[in-house]
Design a protein around this motif. Structure first.
Motif, PDB file in Angstrom:
ATOM      1  N   ARG A 112       0.834  -1.199   0.000  1.00  0.00           N
ATOM      2  CA  ARG A 112       0.000   0.000   0.000  1.00  0.00           C
ATOM      3  C   ARG A 112       0.868   1.248   0.000  1.00  0.00           C
ATOM      4  N   ARG A 113       0.295   2.342  -0.441  1.00  0.00           N
ATOM      5  CA  ARG A 113       0.985   3.617  -0.390  1.00  0.00           C
ATOM      6  C   ARG A 113       0.478   4.422   0.791  1.00  0.00           C
ATOM      7  N   ASP A 114       1.388   4.971   1.558  1.00  0.00           N
ATOM      8  CA  ASP A 114       1.035   5.765   2.723  1.00  0.00           C
ATOM      9  C   ASP A 114       0.741   7.188   2.273  1.00  0.00           C
ATOM     10  N   GLU A 115      -0.518   7.558   2.230  1.00  0.00           N
ATOM     11  CA  GLU A 115      -0.898   8.883   1.738  1.00  0.00           C
ATOM     12  C   GLU A 115      -0.553   9.999   2.712  1.00  0.00           C
ATOM     13  N   SER A 116      -0.165   9.638   3.926  1.00  0.00           N
ATOM     14  CA  SER A 116       0.167  10.663   4.921  1.00  0.00           C
ATOM     15  C   SER A 116       1.548  11.256   4.699  1.00  0.00           C
ATOM     16  N   GLY A 117       2.277  10.721   3.717  1.00  0.00           N
ATOM     17  CA  GLY A 117       3.626  11.240   3.456  1.00  0.00           C
ATOM     18  C   GLY A 117       4.711  10.436   4.124  1.00  0.00           C
ATOM     19  N   GLY A 118       4.342   9.332   4.776  1.00  0.00           N
ATOM     20  CA  GLY A 118       5.320   8.473   5.427  1.00  0.00           C
ATOM     21  C   GLY A 118       5.956   7.523   4.434  1.00  0.00           C
ATOM     22  N   SER A 119       6.236   6.316   4.884  1.00  0.00           N
ATOM     23  CA  SER A 119       6.915   5.331   4.050  1.00  0.00           C
ATOM     24  C   SER A 119       6.071   4.941   2.849  1.00  0.00           C
ATOM     25  N   ARG A 120       6.700   4.837   1.693  1.00  0.00           N
ATOM     26  CA  ARG A 120       6.002   4.390   0.494  1.00  0.00           C
ATOM     27  C   ARG A 120       5.964   2.880   0.432  1.00  0.00           C
ATOM     28  N   GLY A 121       4.898   2.360  -0.117  1.00  0.00           N
ATOM     29  CA  GLY A 121       4.802   0.928  -0.323  1.00  0.00           C
ATOM     30  C   GLY A 121       5.722   0.489  -1.435  1.00  0.00           C
ATOM     31  N   ILE A 122       5.860  -0.806  -1.562  1.00  0.00           N
ATOM     32  CA  ILE A 122       6.728  -1.372  -2.594  1.00  0.00           C
ATOM     33  C   ILE A 122       6.194  -1.039  -3.981  1.00  0.00           C
ATOM     34  N   LEU A 123       4.884  -1.180  -4.154  1.00  0.00           N
ATOM     35  CA  LEU A 123       4.270  -0.886  -5.449  1.00  0.00           C
ATOM     36  C   LEU A 123       3.863   0.579  -5.490  1.00  0.00           C
ATOM     37  N   ASP A 124       4.836   1.427  -5.690  1.00  0.00           N
ATOM     38  CA  ASP A 124       4.599   2.869  -5.713  1.00  0.00           C
ATOM     39  C   ASP A 124       4.361   3.317  -7.154  1.00  0.00           C
ATOM     40  N   PRO A 125       3.162   3.836  -7.495  1.00  0.00           N
ATOM     41  CA  PRO A 125       2.893   4.210  -8.878  1.00  0.00           C
ATOM     42  C   PRO A 125       3.744   5.364  -9.373  1.00  0.00           C
ATOM     43  N   ASP A 126       4.323   6.125  -8.459  1.00  0.00           N
ATOM     44  CA  ASP A 126       5.156   7.265  -8.869  1.00  0.00           C
ATOM     45  C   ASP A 126       6.633   6.909  -9.007  1.00  0.00           C
ATOM     46  N   ALA A 127       6.982   5.685  -8.654  1.00  0.00           N
ATOM     47  CA  ALA A 127       8.385   5.273  -8.763  1.00  0.00           C
ATOM     48  C   ALA A 127       8.761   5.095 -10.230  1.00  0.00           C
ATOM     49  N   PRO A 128      10.000   5.405 -10.584  1.00  0.00           N
ATOM     50  CA  PRO A 128      10.415   5.228 -11.979  1.00  0.00           C
ATOM     51  C   PRO A 128      10.384   3.764 -12.394  1.00  0.00           C
ATOM     52  N   VAL A 129      10.043   3.540 -13.647  1.00  0.00           N
ATOM     53  CA  VAL A 129       9.993   2.181 -14.169  1.00  0.00           C
ATOM     54  C   VAL A 129      11.416   1.659 -14.374  1.00  0.00           C
ATOM     55  N   ARG A 130      11.672   0.433 -13.944  1.00  0.00           N
ATOM     56  CA  ARG A 130      12.995  -0.166 -14.098  1.00  0.00           C
ATOM     57  C   ARG A 130      12.909  -1.357 -15.035  1.00  0.00           C
ATOM     58  N   THR A 131      13.873  -1.472 -15.905  1.00  0.00           N
ATOM     59  CA  THR A 131      13.923  -2.620 -16.817  1.00  0.00           C
ATOM     60  C   THR A 131      14.969  -3.640 -16.381  1.00  0.00           C
ATOM     61  N   THR A 132      15.720  -3.328 -15.332  1.00  0.00           N
ATOM     62  CA  THR A 132      16.681  -4.268 -14.762  1.00  0.00           C
ATOM     63  C   THR A 132      16.454  -4.342 -13.261  1.00  0.00           C
ATOM     64  N   ILE A 133      16.858  -5.430 -12.667  1.00  0.00           N
ATOM     65  CA  ILE A 133      16.708  -5.630 -11.229  1.00  0.00           C
ATOM     66  C   ILE A 133      18.075  -5.940 -10.639  1.00  0.00           C
ATOM     67  N   ASP A 134      18.510  -5.135  -9.693  1.00  0.00           N
ATOM     68  CA  ASP A 134      19.781  -5.337  -9.014  1.00  0.00           C
ATOM     69  C   ASP A 134      19.490  -5.681  -7.555  1.00  0.00           C
ATOM     70  N   LEU A 135      19.678  -6.934  -7.192  1.00  0.00           N
ATOM     71  CA  LEU A 135      19.365  -7.397  -5.845  1.00  0.00           C
ATOM     72  C   LEU A 135      20.616  -7.642  -5.009  1.00  0.00           C
ATOM     73  N   ARG A 136      21.750  -7.105  -5.444  1.00  0.00           N
ATOM     74  CA  ARG A 136      22.986  -7.368  -4.719  1.00  0.00           C
ATOM     75  C   ARG A 136      22.952  -6.840  -3.293  1.00  0.00           C
ATOM     76  N   ASN A 137      22.262  -5.737  -3.067  1.00  0.00           N
ATOM     77  CA  ASN A 137      22.180  -5.164  -1.732  1.00  0.00           C
ATOM     78  C   ASN A 137      20.807  -5.336  -1.109  1.00  0.00           C
ATOM     79  N   ALA A 138      19.993  -6.236  -1.654  1.00  0.00           N
ATOM     80  CA  ALA A 138      18.694  -6.532  -1.057  1.00  0.00           C
ATOM     81  C   ALA A 138      18.911  -7.382   0.196  1.00  0.00           C
ATOM     82  N   PRO A 139      18.048  -7.252   1.205  1.00  0.00           N
ATOM     83  CA  PRO A 139      18.248  -8.007   2.452  1.00  0.00           C
ATOM     84  C   PRO A 139      18.482  -9.496   2.268  1.00  0.00           C
ATOM     85  N   PRO A 140      17.731 -10.219   1.419  1.00  0.00           N
ATOM     86  CA  PRO A 140      17.996 -11.666   1.309  1.00  0.00           C
ATOM     87  C   PRO A 140      19.409 -11.973   0.831  1.00  0.00           C
TER      88      PRO A 140
END
Length: 266
Positions: A68-96
């Motif tokens: 979900r997107r936090d409309e109060s201006g707090g943390s953004r959800g993962i599926l943020d419609p305003d986030a730039p579109v990415r054609t590559t995925i870099d998971l080197r620094n992802a927690p897993p």
């Protein structure tokens, strides 16, 4: 905001990373993903840290990703419609990925239930202790997705193919007792006893020679994909520099003197 939602503390060689978003069952926002990775890297790079504990506040460990997107201006959800579109995925620094590649031992303290991303993140730790009131939910396929953060790699190795397949294909939710029976957690404790049990185990691991512990974990990880002969060769090469450390000398001296060793990480 993310600093308040991911707490970090170091005490007695143990770094504790706490998911602190109890009002949303510690669901992970985009900012929290970055903060968890940053704190894991802090623990990895701090020579004073020998053990990393991952836990949460409130009634859940982590209910997954925040979609979900936090409309109060707090943390953004993962599926943020305003986030730039990415054609590559870099998971080197992802927690897993950071968790998997960390040489320091990691202990997940399941103060509450774990689902989705939280389930995978818990499985990515070396050891798990669980509250008797908690549950593990592998309901990925019931949501039309797959275990996206390591579960499809981890579970067959932890449970064997058939048990992992049963768990993933059914999307089943497990009680603490079922989780213990399957071997997904090392122990189950009543909620009021969980923190003490975790502190005792973390202190015991922190009391071992840190360079040896980290080398052992590194060898275990390499062994997952190495033939036996090559692995034994790599272990021997890892043993040679350990034999030159002050901690090795202290360990042998303490054994001969029948006392507890005091390791300094050198």
């Amino acid at each position: 905001m993310a600093d308040a939602e991911v707490l970090y503390a170091v005490r007695d060689h143990v770094a504790t990373i706490t998911l602190n978003r109890p009002e949303r069952m510690n669901t992970i926002s985009r900012a929290m993903l970055e903060a968890v990775s940053a704190r894991l890297l802090d623990a990895r790079d701090d020579p004073e840290v020998r053990v990393v504990v991952l836990t949460g506040t409130g009634r859940a460990f982590c209910a997954g990703l925040d979609l979900r997107r936090d409309e109060s201006g707090g943390s953004r959800g993962i599926l943020d419609p305003d986030a730039p579109v990415r054609t590559t995925i870099d998971l080197r620094n992802a927690p897993p990925t950071v968790l998997h590649e960390m040489d320091k031992p990691t202990l997940c303290v399941l103060n509450g239930s774990a689902a989705g991303y939280g389930f995978d993140m818990a499985m990515g730790c070396d050891i798990r202790l669980m509250s008797s009131k908690a549950k593990l939910s592998a309901a990925f396929t019931k949501r039309g997705i797959v275990p996206e953060s390591g579960g499809t790699w981890l579970l067959p190795r932890m449970l064997g193919w058939a048990k992992a397949a049963e768990l993933i294909f059914t999307g089943r939710t497990l009680s603490a007792e079922e989780s213990l029976e399957m071997g997904l957690v090392s122990a189950v404790h009543e909620p009021e006893a969980l923190d003490k049990a975790a502190a005792t185990l973390a202190a015991e691991m922190a009391g071992s020679a840190p360079l040896a512990v980290q080398a052992a974990k590194r060898m275990m990880r390499m062994g997952l994909s190495e033939p036996f002969a090559e692995h034994v060769h790599h272990v021997y090469l890892q043993l040679l520099p350990l034999m030159q450390t002050e901690d090795q000398k202290e360990g042998m001296k303490a054994f001969m003197e029948k006392r507890e060793a005091v390791f300094r990480g050198n």
